[in-house]
Scaffold this motif. Structure first.
Motif, mmCIF file in Angstrom:
data_model
loop_
_atom_site.group_PDB
_atom_site.id
_atom_site.type_symbol
_atom_site.label_atom_id
_atom_site.label_comp_id
_atom_site.label_asym_id
_atom_site.label_seq_id
_atom_site.Cartn_x
_atom_site.Cartn_y
_atom_site.Cartn_z
ATOM 1 N N ASN A 24 -12.963 9.078 14.986
ATOM 2 C CA ASN A 24 -12.635 10.172 15.908
ATOM 3 C C ASN A 24 -11.256 10.786 15.645
ATOM 4 O O ASN A 24 -10.541 11.182 16.570
ATOM 5 C CB ASN A 24 -12.726 9.698 17.367
ATOM 6 N N LEU A 25 -10.886 10.894 14.373
ATOM 7 C CA LEU A 25 -9.651 11.611 14.034
ATOM 8 C C LEU A 25 -9.826 13.095 14.340
ATOM 9 O O LEU A 25 -10.919 13.647 14.132
ATOM 10 C CB LEU A 25 -9.318 11.447 12.552
ATOM 11 N N PRO A 26 -8.788 13.769 14.817
ATOM 12 C CA PRO A 26 -8.900 15.217 15.046
ATOM 13 C C PRO A 26 -8.940 16.002 13.742
ATOM 14 O O PRO A 26 -9.349 17.157 13.714
ATOM 15 C CB PRO A 26 -7.643 15.544 15.859
ATOM 16 N N SER A 27 -8.479 15.369 12.660
ATOM 17 C CA SER A 27 -8.470 15.995 11.346
ATOM 18 C C SER A 27 -8.390 14.895 10.299
ATOM 19 O O SER A 27 -7.828 13.830 10.547
ATOM 20 C CB SER A 27 -7.262 16.943 11.209
ATOM 21 N N SER A 28 -8.953 15.142 9.143
ATOM 22 C CA SER A 28 -8.864 14.160 8.056
ATOM 23 C C SER A 28 -7.529 14.232 7.328
ATOM 24 O O SER A 28 -7.247 13.399 6.473
ATOM 25 C CB SER A 28 -10.005 14.382 7.050
ATOM 26 N N ASN A 29 -6.704 15.219 7.691
ATOM 27 C CA ASN A 29 -5.379 15.376 7.079
ATOM 28 C C ASN A 29 -4.381 14.517 7.848
ATOM 29 O O ASN A 29 -3.687 14.988 8.750
ATOM 30 C CB ASN A 29 -4.963 16.841 7.084
ATOM 31 N N VAL A 30 -4.305 13.239 7.476
ATOM 32 C CA VAL A 30 -3.435 12.285 8.160
ATOM 33 C C VAL A 30 -2.049 12.328 7.535
ATOM 34 O O VAL A 30 -1.889 12.125 6.335
ATOM 35 C CB VAL A 30 -4.019 10.863 8.095
ATOM 36 N N LYS A 31 -1.031 12.573 8.365
ATOM 37 C CA LYS A 31 0.329 12.749 7.883
ATOM 38 C C LYS A 31 1.175 11.485 7.982
ATOM 39 O O LYS A 31 2.101 11.290 7.191
ATOM 40 C CB LYS A 31 1.017 13.870 8.680
ATOM 41 N N THR A 32 0.888 10.620 8.949
ATOM 42 C CA THR A 32 1.764 9.469 9.186
ATOM 43 C C THR A 32 1.036 8.388 9.969
ATOM 44 O O THR A 32 0.112 8.683 10.738
ATOM 45 C CB THR A 32 3.031 9.907 9.947
ATOM 46 N N LEU A 33 1.456 7.140 9.764
ATOM 47 C CA LEU A 33 0.936 5.985 10.496
ATOM 48 C C LEU A 33 2.108 5.110 10.918
ATOM 49 O O LEU A 33 3.063 4.930 10.159
ATOM 50 C CB LEU A 33 -0.002 5.157 9.614
ATOM 51 N N VAL A 34 2.033 4.552 12.125
ATOM 52 C CA VAL A 34 3.050 3.602 12.563
ATOM 53 C C VAL A 34 2.453 2.658 13.602
ATOM 54 O O VAL A 34 1.662 3.063 14.450
ATOM 55 C CB VAL A 34 4.283 4.340 13.141
ATOM 56 N N LEU A 35 2.797 1.382 13.493
ATOM 57 C CA LEU A 35 2.350 0.362 14.445
ATOM 58 C C LEU A 35 3.431 0.190 15.506
ATOM 59 O O LEU A 35 4.599 -0.035 15.175
ATOM 60 C CB LEU A 35 2.093 -0.960 13.726
ATOM 61 N N ASP A 36 3.055 0.294 16.800
ATOM 62 C CA ASP A 36 4.084 0.173 17.828
ATOM 63 C C ASP A 36 4.208 -1.271 18.309
ATOM 64 O O ASP A 36 3.556 -2.185 17.791
ATOM 65 C CB ASP A 36 3.823 1.149 18.980
ATOM 66 N N LYS A 37 5.049 -1.502 19.314
ATOM 67 C CA LYS A 37 5.357 -2.851 19.762
ATOM 68 C C LYS A 37 4.199 -3.496 20.530
ATOM 69 O O LYS A 37 4.202 -4.710 20.750
ATOM 70 C CB LYS A 37 6.618 -2.822 20.622
ATOM 71 N N ASP A 38 3.217 -2.680 20.934
ATOM 72 C CA ASP A 38 2.034 -3.211 21.611
ATOM 73 C C ASP A 38 0.887 -3.457 20.643
ATOM 74 O O ASP A 38 -0.232 -3.784 21.070
ATOM 75 C CB ASP A 38 1.581 -2.241 22.708
ATOM 76 N N GLY A 39 1.148 -3.268 19.346
ATOM 77 C CA GLY A 39 0.103 -3.485 18.351
ATOM 78 C C GLY A 39 -0.845 -2.320 18.203
ATOM 79 O O GLY A 39 -1.910 -2.458 17.584
ATOM 80 N N GLN A 40 -0.488 -1.153 18.737
ATOM 81 C CA GLN A 40 -1.327 0.032 18.614
ATOM 82 C C GLN A 40 -0.915 0.840 17.380
ATOM 83 O O GLN A 40 0.259 0.918 17.039
ATOM 84 C CB GLN A 40 -1.226 0.906 19.862
ATOM 85 N N MET A 41 -1.918 1.427 16.723
ATOM 86 C CA MET A 41 -1.664 2.226 15.523
ATOM 87 C C MET A 41 -1.629 3.705 15.907
ATOM 88 O O MET A 41 -2.655 4.304 16.240
ATOM 89 C CB MET A 41 -2.741 1.982 14.473
ATOM 90 N N TRP A 42 -0.419 4.286 15.856
ATOM 91 C CA TRP A 42 -0.251 5.701 16.169
ATOM 92 C C TRP A 42 -0.411 6.512 14.883
ATOM 93 O O TRP A 42 0.138 6.167 13.844
ATOM 94 C CB TRP A 42 1.131 5.944 16.786
ATOM 95 N N THR A 43 -1.158 7.594 15.009
ATOM 96 C CA THR A 43 -1.547 8.376 13.837
ATOM 97 C C THR A 43 -1.227 9.852 14.064
ATOM 98 O O THR A 43 -1.671 10.448 15.051
ATOM 99 C CB THR A 43 -3.056 8.216 13.567
ATOM 100 N N GLY A 44 -0.452 10.434 13.154
ATOM 101 C CA GLY A 44 -0.137 11.858 13.223
ATOM 102 C C GLY A 44 -0.970 12.636 12.219
ATOM 103 O O GLY A 44 -1.112 12.219 11.065
ATOM 104 N N THR A 45 -1.536 13.758 12.647
ATOM 105 C CA THR A 45 -2.357 14.602 11.785
ATOM 106 C C THR A 45 -1.861 16.045 11.885
ATOM 107 O O THR A 45 -0.917 16.342 12.617
ATOM 108 C CB THR A 45 -3.841 14.545 12.199
ATOM 109 N N ASP A 46 -2.516 16.945 11.164
ATOM 110 C CA ASP A 46 -2.146 18.356 11.276
ATOM 111 C C ASP A 46 -2.746 19.000 12.521
ATOM 112 O O ASP A 46 -2.610 20.201 12.736
ATOM 113 C CB ASP A 46 -2.542 19.122 10.017
ATOM 114 N N LYS A 47 -3.405 18.163 13.362
ATOM 115 C CA LYS A 47 -3.929 18.641 14.644
ATOM 116 C C LYS A 47 -3.568 17.677 15.770
ATOM 117 O O LYS A 47 -4.383 17.380 16.641
ATOM 118 C CB LYS A 47 -5.451 18.833 14.562
#
Length: 605
Positions: free
Chosen positions: A380-403
């Protein structure tokens, strides 16, 4: 037991805290620009001003110190095209590639004083490049040469007086590269050769009919005695005085630069060959050194020493013997290597962005792979153009896209067969930054999310539902709104790489500690002096600790909660008034939930 007078107690605490206080104030910005790619130099007594690709500084020869100047000091932006000293106003004109203009007034010892901005040209509808090619001045007027024409700046009034365009024959458009004055004439080096006009109050220089072609070959020029020198593309240098031209030297290469150094002494640049033309001695000699790699500008000081802008080694000089660099250390290489392309989750699975098909490829230790893309049930990504990934302190994977941004709240579900679709945080009833390209996300000590876009920097709460801060080029020292990468450290520093250079911001969150006491918790600034208007930091606390501040009598003055290991105080009471002079006690809950004294703070009004 004899009591210590209250004023003496404050004095003693001020002395002790002064010795301990060495923290970077919260809200402070720092620059990490490139000072090695030098482009131009100005010699003003014992102050040597220099611009680089994205930096500006001066070297004080009396103090043997380089001092940087930036938006933090009041400059309008970065990306300086040219600088020029106007002696009659004791000011430096700073012309940016955007068309923006600053006027920096100097003290009697050539130190920076005030900065005024003229943004008219930047905001104009003039098409094409607004980066200035050259600046010359006569009296209180400066003449700025552009590809679109000539801009006349009244330095005294700090206003653009006139703009000359279409100065070619029959009003044709020409590019202007350089301006010079001699006797009663003004000369222009242009795309059609050298153009000339009478320089007088009764001559309308905006009218093309008042201009004539002196030499119809593309050339550069400089002043000489009561006339000018012209150097053309074929390598010929000739003088023009009193209506007469005289050939002086013929070189085999195109002449790119002809600049006066001293009376009858010129710097000549032909390709990569740097030379000195001395007309008083009729000599033409090579100028160079093994340490000089890519010379862009050359000046001479009152002692006859050379100062030059080198595009590899910065500001250089032989003022102390052999040529060496006098540029500040360039730290723009910090965090050039991104660490958001391959990120491990709490189970050790590797999340890899930017695979052949876009989206995210996840690998585990058993060599299983899972491809995450758009669509329900597939990630369920808003776009396949993934710009960045980061794991936060709660173990969640935050994902930045062009949308916008999505979050995988249980990354380990990728290989479990359970639903692993990302969810979208909602901010102000909309998808979080849904209309933005999110180039980078960083997590600070308070688990808050710093998000860099093409339109500035955003700081959101840990769950992304509330905006804490927002920074743009127009309201902060950010050199550009295009944020390429953000990296936080444990001490609260946020490093921000933009398309125009690297800066950092001292945030309000640090990594927490497992133990806190009077010996480990730091308060800064401490003491708080009368002229301080910033934020007071309390660092070294347990995670998200509750903090109470009381006066010496135990009356509650303020309370708050830490972000990670740092709490902040604006210096005001719960009633919104500024705290009075005195000693304040800071209490915080420790790991056991016990409230303990962790430090003292002195406020002096």
């Amino acid at each position: 037991m004899k009591k210590i007078p209250y004023f003496l107690l404050i004095t003693c605490l001020v002395f002790l805290t002064n010795k301990l206080n060495a923290q970077t104030p919260i809200g402070t910005w720092q620059t990490y620009f490139n000072y090695a790619k030098a482009k131009q130099v100005l010699v003003l007594g014992n102050k040597i001003y220099c611009i680089s690709e994205n930096g500006f500084f001066y070297y004080d020869t009396s103090e043997n110190q380089a001092i940087t100047l930036s938006k933090i000091d009041g400059l309008s932006e970065v990306g300086i095209a040219k600088i020029h000293y106007v002696a009659s106003r004791q000011s430096i004109i700073i012309a940016y590639t955007s068309g923006n203009i600053d006027i920096l007034s100097l003290s009697s010892t050539n130190e920076p004083l005030e900065i005024s901005n003229i943004s008219l040209l930047k905001e104009s509808t003039i098409q094409g490049s607004k980066g200035v090619n050259h600046i010359a001045s006569k009296d209180n007027l400066a003449y700025l040469s552009y590809n679109f024409g000539l801009v006349v700046l009244d330095v005294a009034k700090q206003d653009i007086k006139e703009t000359y365009q279409n100065l070619g024959d029959k009003g044709s458009s020409i590019e202007i590269y350089k301006t010079a004055f001699a006797n009663d004439s003004i000369y222009l080096a242009t795309s059609v050769g050298i153009r000339k006009a009478k320089y007088a109050s009764n001559v309308n220089l905006q009218y093309f009919g008042n201009w004539s072609t002196l030499y119809p070959v593309k050339s550069t020029l400089s002043t000489w005695q009561n006339g000018i020198l012209v150097a053309d593309n074929s390598g010929k240098i000739f003088s023009y005085q009193n209506g007469k031209s005289t050939n002086l030297i013929d070189l085999s290469n195109k002449i790119d630069v002809l600049e006066i150094l001293q009376a009858n002494k010129y710097w000549v640049l032909t390709g990569t060959s740097s030379n000195i033309l001395d007309l008083s001695q009729n000599t033409y000699s090579s100028f160079g050194n093994a340490n000089i790699k890519a010379i862009k500008d050359l000046q001479v000081d009152a002692q006859g020493k050379y100062w030059l802008a080198d595009y590899q080694n910065g500001l250089m000089s032989n003022s102390e013997g052999s040529f060496k660099s006098y540029s500040p250390q360039s730290l723009d290489t910090l965090y050039q290597n991104r660490k958001d392309s391959v990120v491990a989750d709490t189970e050790g699975n590797l999340w890899i962005r930017g695979s052949v098909f876009g989206g995210i490829l996840v690998k585990n230790s058993s060599n299983q792979q899972k491809y995450i893309s758009t669509g329900i049930g597939y990630g369920n990504l808003p776009s396949s153009n993934v710009k960045t990934l980061v794991l936060d302190k709660d173990g969640q994977m935050w994902t930045g896209t062009d949308k916008g941004v999505v979050v995988f709240d249980s990354p380990s579900n990728v290989f479990s067969g359970s639903n692993f679709d990302a969810y979208t945080p909602i901010y102000e009833k909309r998808r979080l930054l849904g209309n933005e390209t999110v180039n980078t996300i960083a997590v600070d000590g308070g688990n808050r999310k710093w998000m860099g876009t093409n339109n500035g920097l955003f700081l959101f709460s840990s769950d992304g539902t509330s905006l804490v801060s927002q920074f743009t080029e127009s309201d902060s020292p950010l050199p550009s709104n295009e944020i390429l990468y953000v990296k936080t450290d444990s001490k609260g520093e946020v490093f921000i790489r933009t398309s125009k250079g690297l800066v950092s911001y001292r945030g309000t969150a640090t990594e927490s500690t497992s133990l806190q006491s009077e010996n480990t918790v730091k308060v800064f600034p401490n003491p708080v002096r009368p002229d301080f208007e910033g934020t007071i930091g309390i660092e070294g606390l347990v995670e998200n600790a509750f903090v109470k501040i009381t006066d010496i009598a135990g009356n509650l003055i303020y309370e708050t909660q830490a972000n990670g290991g740092t709490a902040t105080w604006n210096g005001k009471t719960l009633a919104g008034k500024k705290a009075e002079t005195g000693i304040y006690l800071i209490f915080s809950g420790n790991a056991k939930g016990e409230e303990t004294l962790v430090n003292r703070l002195v406020i002096v009004k």
